[in-house]
Structures are given as C-alpha cells and as structure tokens.
Motif scaffolding. Structure first.
Motif, PDB file in Angstrom:
ATOM      1  N   LEU A  21      15.820  24.443 -11.493  1.00  0.00           N
ATOM      2  CA  LEU A  21      15.891  23.792 -10.186  1.00  0.00           C
ATOM      3  C   LEU A  21      16.816  22.584 -10.275  1.00  0.00           C
ATOM      4  O   LEU A  21      16.583  21.685 -11.081  1.00  0.00           O
ATOM      5  N   PRO A  22      17.895  22.548  -9.469  1.00  0.00           N
ATOM      6  CA  PRO A  22      18.846  21.440  -9.582  1.00  0.00           C
ATOM      7  C   PRO A  22      18.294  20.141  -9.007  1.00  0.00           C
ATOM      8  O   PRO A  22      17.363  20.141  -8.194  1.00  0.00           O
ATOM      9  N   SER A  23      18.877  19.039  -9.428  1.00  0.00           N
ATOM     10  CA  SER A  23      18.489  17.742  -8.879  1.00  0.00           C
ATOM     11  C   SER A  23      19.021  17.615  -7.460  1.00  0.00           C
ATOM     12  O   SER A  23      19.970  18.290  -7.061  1.00  0.00           O
ATOM     13  N   TYR A  78      12.697   9.794   4.617  1.00  0.00           N
ATOM     14  CA  TYR A  78      12.356  11.182   4.342  1.00  0.00           C
ATOM     15  C   TYR A  78      12.031  11.438   2.871  1.00  0.00           C
ATOM     16  O   TYR A  78      11.781  12.565   2.477  1.00  0.00           O
ATOM     17  N   HIS A  79      12.023  10.384   2.053  1.00  0.00           N
ATOM     18  CA  HIS A  79      11.596  10.530   0.666  1.00  0.00           C
ATOM     19  C   HIS A  79      10.070  10.638   0.650  1.00  0.00           C
ATOM     20  O   HIS A  79       9.380   9.995   1.448  1.00  0.00           O
ATOM     21  N   ARG A  80       9.548  11.409  -0.284  1.00  0.00           N
ATOM     22  CA  ARG A  80       8.096  11.536  -0.402  1.00  0.00           C
ATOM     23  C   ARG A  80       7.476  10.181  -0.687  1.00  0.00           C
ATOM     24  O   ARG A  80       7.939   9.441  -1.550  1.00  0.00           O
ATOM     25  N   GLN A  81       6.401   9.856   0.036  1.00  0.00           N
ATOM     26  CA  GLN A  81       5.735   8.574  -0.176  1.00  0.00           C
ATOM     27  C   GLN A  81       4.299   8.617   0.310  1.00  0.00           C
ATOM     28  O   GLN A  81       3.935   9.455   1.137  1.00  0.00           O
ATOM     29  N   ILE A  82       3.479   7.744  -0.258  1.00  0.00           N
ATOM     30  CA  ILE A  82       2.097   7.593   0.198  1.00  0.00           C
ATOM     31  C   ILE A  82       2.064   6.430   1.178  1.00  0.00           C
ATOM     32  O   ILE A  82       2.546   5.340   0.874  1.00  0.00           O
ATOM     33  N   VAL A  83       1.519   6.691   2.373  1.00  0.00           N
ATOM     34  CA  VAL A  83       1.551   5.705   3.445  1.00  0.00           C
ATOM     35  C   VAL A  83       0.165   5.578   4.080  1.00  0.00           C
ATOM     36  O   VAL A  83      -0.652   6.494   3.998  1.00  0.00           O
ATOM     37  N   PRO A  84      -0.105   4.442   4.735  1.00  0.00           N
ATOM     38  CA  PRO A  84      -1.329   4.341   5.533  1.00  0.00           C
ATOM     39  C   PRO A  84      -1.268   5.356   6.676  1.00  0.00           C
ATOM     40  O   PRO A  84      -0.219   5.523   7.307  1.00  0.00           O
ATOM     41  N   TYR A  85      -2.359   6.035   6.939  1.00  0.00           N
ATOM     42  CA  TYR A  85      -2.353   7.053   7.993  1.00  0.00           C
ATOM     43  C   TYR A  85      -3.772   7.254   8.497  1.00  0.00           C
ATOM     44  O   TYR A  85      -4.639   7.761   7.796  1.00  0.00           O
ATOM     45  N   GLU A  86      -4.004   6.857   9.715  1.00  0.00           N
ATOM     46  CA  GLU A  86      -5.327   6.970  10.311  1.00  0.00           C
ATOM     47  C   GLU A  86      -5.428   8.262  11.105  1.00  0.00           C
ATOM     48  O   GLU A  86      -4.582   8.566  11.937  1.00  0.00           O
ATOM     49  N   THR A  87      -6.455   9.042  10.833  1.00  0.00           N
ATOM     50  CA  THR A  87      -6.681  10.290  11.554  1.00  0.00           C
ATOM     51  C   THR A  87      -8.152  10.654  11.450  1.00  0.00           C
ATOM     52  O   THR A  87      -8.843  10.248  10.507  1.00  0.00           O
ATOM     53  N   VAL A  88      -8.623  11.422  12.414  1.00  0.00           N
ATOM     54  CA  VAL A  88     -10.000  11.912  12.362  1.00  0.00           C
ATOM     55  C   VAL A  88     -10.079  13.197  11.532  1.00  0.00           C
ATOM     56  O   VAL A  88     -11.182  13.671  11.238  1.00  0.00           O
ATOM     57  N   GLU A  89      -8.930  13.736  11.145  1.00  0.00           N
ATOM     58  CA  GLU A  89      -8.917  14.957  10.352  1.00  0.00           C
ATOM     59  C   GLU A  89      -9.323  14.653   8.915  1.00  0.00           C
ATOM     60  O   GLU A  89      -9.030  13.588   8.378  1.00  0.00           O
ATOM     61  N   LYS A  90      -9.965  15.617   8.284  1.00  0.00           N
ATOM     62  CA  LYS A  90     -10.485  15.379   6.939  1.00  0.00           C
ATOM     63  C   LYS A  90      -9.374  15.491   5.889  1.00  0.00           C
ATOM     64  O   LYS A  90      -8.343  16.124   6.121  1.00  0.00           O
ATOM     65  N   PRO A  91      -9.584  14.863   4.732  1.00  0.00           N
ATOM     66  CA  PRO A  91      -8.610  14.988   3.642  1.00  0.00           C
ATOM     67  C   PRO A  91      -8.325  16.456   3.316  1.00  0.00           C
ATOM     68  O   PRO A  91      -9.217  17.298   3.344  1.00  0.00           O
ATOM     69  N   GLY A  92      -7.062  16.730   3.019  1.00  0.00           N
ATOM     70  CA  GLY A  92      -6.639  18.096   2.760  1.00  0.00           C
ATOM     71  C   GLY A  92      -5.973  18.754   3.946  1.00  0.00           C
ATOM     72  O   GLY A  92      -5.340  19.806   3.813  1.00  0.00           O
ATOM     73  N   SER A 142       0.812  -1.206   0.000  1.00  0.00           N
ATOM     74  CA  SER A 142       0.000   0.000   0.000  1.00  0.00           C
ATOM     75  C   SER A 142       0.852   1.265   0.000  1.00  0.00           C
ATOM     76  O   SER A 142       0.333   2.366   0.060  1.00  0.00           O
ATOM     77  N   TYR A 143       2.171   1.092  -0.050  1.00  0.00           N
ATOM     78  CA  TYR A 143       3.070   2.238  -0.069  1.00  0.00           C
ATOM     79  C   TYR A 143       3.454   2.595  -1.498  1.00  0.00           C
ATOM     80  O   TYR A 143       3.560   1.749  -2.365  1.00  0.00           O
ATOM     81  N   GLN A 144       3.687   3.881  -1.736  1.00  0.00           N
ATOM     82  CA  GLN A 144       4.302   4.357  -2.962  1.00  0.00           C
ATOM     83  C   GLN A 144       5.401   5.312  -2.552  1.00  0.00           C
ATOM     84  O   GLN A 144       5.164   6.219  -1.743  1.00  0.00           O
ATOM     85  N   ILE A 145       6.599   5.122  -3.061  1.00  0.00           N
ATOM     86  CA  ILE A 145       7.707   6.004  -2.724  1.00  0.00           C
ATOM     87  C   ILE A 145       8.216   6.671  -3.993  1.00  0.00           C
ATOM     88  O   ILE A 145       8.411   6.011  -5.014  1.00  0.00           O
ATOM     89  N   PHE A 146       8.383   7.971  -3.933  1.00  0.00           N
ATOM     90  CA  PHE A 146       8.682   8.780  -5.115  1.00  0.00           C
ATOM     91  C   PHE A 146      10.158   9.177  -5.169  1.00  0.00           C
ATOM     92  O   PHE A 146      10.493  10.329  -5.444  1.00  0.00           O
ATOM     93  N   SER A 147      11.040   8.225  -4.944  1.00  0.00           N
ATOM     94  CA  SER A 147      12.470   8.520  -4.873  1.00  0.00           C
ATOM     95  C   SER A 147      13.045   9.007  -6.192  1.00  0.00           C
ATOM     96  O   SER A 147      14.101   9.650  -6.208  1.00  0.00           O
ATOM     97  N   SER A 148      12.385   8.709  -7.299  1.00  0.00           N
ATOM     98  CA  SER A 148      12.906   9.126  -8.598  1.00  0.00           C
ATOM     99  C   SER A 148      12.329  10.464  -9.060  1.00  0.00           C
ATOM    100  O   SER A 148      12.503  10.856 -10.209  1.00  0.00           O
ATOM    101  N   ASP A 149      11.667  11.186  -8.146  1.00  0.00           N
ATOM    102  CA  ASP A 149      11.019  12.447  -8.516  1.00  0.00           C
ATOM    103  C   ASP A 149      11.800  13.666  -8.021  1.00  0.00           C
ATOM    104  O   ASP A 149      11.219  14.727  -7.794  1.00  0.00           O
ATOM    105  N   TYR A 150      13.104  13.498  -7.843  1.00  0.00           N
ATOM    106  CA  TYR A 150      13.921  14.589  -7.305  1.00  0.00           C
ATOM    107  C   TYR A 150      14.960  15.080  -8.319  1.00  0.00           C
ATOM    108  O   TYR A 150      15.979  15.645  -7.950  1.00  0.00           O
ATOM    109  N   GLY A 151      14.682  14.867  -9.597  1.00  0.00           N
ATOM    110  CA  GLY A 151      15.592  15.298 -10.642  1.00  0.00           C
ATOM    111  C   GLY A 151      15.492  16.785 -10.932  1.00  0.00           C
ATOM    112  O   GLY A 151      14.628  17.495 -10.408  1.00  0.00           O
ATOM    113  N   ALA A 152      16.400  17.262 -11.778  1.00  0.00           N
ATOM    114  CA  ALA A 152      16.398  18.668 -12.183  1.00  0.00           C
ATOM    115  C   ALA A 152      15.143  18.967 -12.999  1.00  0.00           C
ATOM    116  O   ALA A 152      14.596  18.092 -13.662  1.00  0.00           O
ATOM    117  N   ARG A 153      14.697  20.211 -12.915  1.00  0.00           N
ATOM    118  CA  ARG A 153      13.533  20.621 -13.697  1.00  0.00           C
ATOM    119  C   ARG A 153      13.563  22.142 -13.875  1.00  0.00           C
ATOM    120  O   ARG A 153      14.235  22.856 -13.122  1.00  0.00           O
TER     121      ARG A 153
END
Length: 206
Positions: free
Chosen positions: A44-46, A56-70, A26-37
């Motif tokens: 913007l340098p890589s 500390y790489h950006r990733q989508i993780v399971p996270y339970e909270t009562v707070e609403k999306p956003g 259920s995880y997605q890790i965006f380690s290849s999204d830190y290139g130059a642009r």
C-alpha cells in the motif's frame, strides 16, 4: 539529575508524534499515519497527506450524540464520517461522497466486511461507462480496485442498499463529491475504520 519542565514536555510531544498522532487538548490528529505499509501481501503506497486539507485527516474529536458507541454517522455535507466513541468523542475521517444526482441518505447496518474486496460494477454504471463491461464478472481486489483496501457493505430492511463504505486509491477525491453514491475513505483510514467497526453496526447517512 532533574530535567527542566520544558525539556520533559518537548520529549513527550516528540514521543507522541513518533507514535503516529499529535494531541491538541482533547483532539488527536493522526497525520503521520498515512505512510506506506504492507497489507495482506499488497504494498500500500503512502499518501502525500500534506496535500490533503488537515480537516480531512483522521482525528479524535469531541462529538455529542445520542447514538451509542460503535455507531457510524456520515455527514455528507461536511464530508466527514464519525465513528462514535464513549464519553462524547468520535474518530473523524475525511470522506468523498456521491456527485450530484447520486446523493443518498438514510439508516443502514454493516452486513459484511471484506478485505481487498472484489468490485462488480452495477448494470446502470456499465451502461454509462461501457468500458467497464470487462469487469461484469467482478474486478479482483488490488491496488487499482475502486473499492480499495477494505469495504463495509450496507444493508437495510430491504436488503443490500448497493452502497458501501470503502477505501480508494484516489486520495485526492477526499472532501469532494464525485462518487456514484458510495462513501470513500483514504485506504489507511478505511483500514482503521474496518478494525473498529463491528458487523451489525448502525450507519446513519445524512
């Protein structure tokens, strides 16, 4: 001709990696999204992301909270910022936080968003670091600007808190306590968060 299952699986894995993320359950890790642009005319340098702890790489993780999306939740102890998604998930970013004596916590809202923002050091900072007096009227946005590529300005009932969620060219500071209280993200991450977060979004710092 029918392809063998392991060939299909390998092809899908490669396609996912080339798309900028890798899935682990259920995880997605965006380690290849830190290139130059190129961003708003800036080159913007890589980031040598292999030098940054993978947690500390950006990733989508399971996270339970009562707070609403956003909602944005900042865990200063773990050095993580969460952008709450539907269905018990969140985008998790690595952050740098305030050094000893500059920590803070509380609830605020995103009042403004700015691309390549001007940075104006507050008077107490100029007093501590007199060399910053040259930017008393504001340092223009750019690659050396401490606010990086984007900034989200945090206000509460009392008005401007003085704190920001912002980018930084100092990627090595992620996972550390060395700011003057603001929450810093790698530039590629603050751009991602900026695109997701709405003005008015609730921000919880704990």
């Amino acid at each position: 001709m029918r392809m063998k299952p392991f060939v299909v699986a390998a092809g899908l894995a490669l396609a996912t990696a080339l798309a900028g993320c890798t899935s682990f359950g259920s995880y997605q890790i965006f380690s290849s999204d830190y290139g130059a642009r190129t961003d708003a005319g800036y080159q913007l340098p890589s980031i040598p992301i292999y030098k940054v702890d993978k947690k500390y790489h950006r990733q989508i993780v399971p996270y339970e909270t009562v707070e609403k999306p956003g909602t944005i939740i900042v865990d200063t102890g773990a050095k993580h910022l969460y952008f709450v998604l539907p269905e018990g998930q969140a985008v998790r970013y690595g952050i740098g936080v305030g050094r000893e004596g500059f920590e803070w916590s509380g609830t605020a809202r995103v009042a403004m968003k700015r691309e390549w923002p001007v940075w104006t050091p507050p008077a107490p900072m100029i007093k501590r670091q007199p060399e910053l007096v040259k930017w008393r009227g504001g340092q223009p946005g750019g690659l050396q600007n401490p606010l990086g590529a984007r900034a989200l300005y945090l206000f509460n009932k009392g008005g401007d808190t003085g704190y920001r969620l912002h980018g930084t060219p100092e990627w090595a500071s992620i996972g550390k306590s060395m700011s003057s209280g603001c929450i810093r993200l790698m530039n590629q991450d603050i751009i991602d968060l900026y695109n997701r977060a709405e003005v008015g979004a609730k921000v919880i710092v704990k």
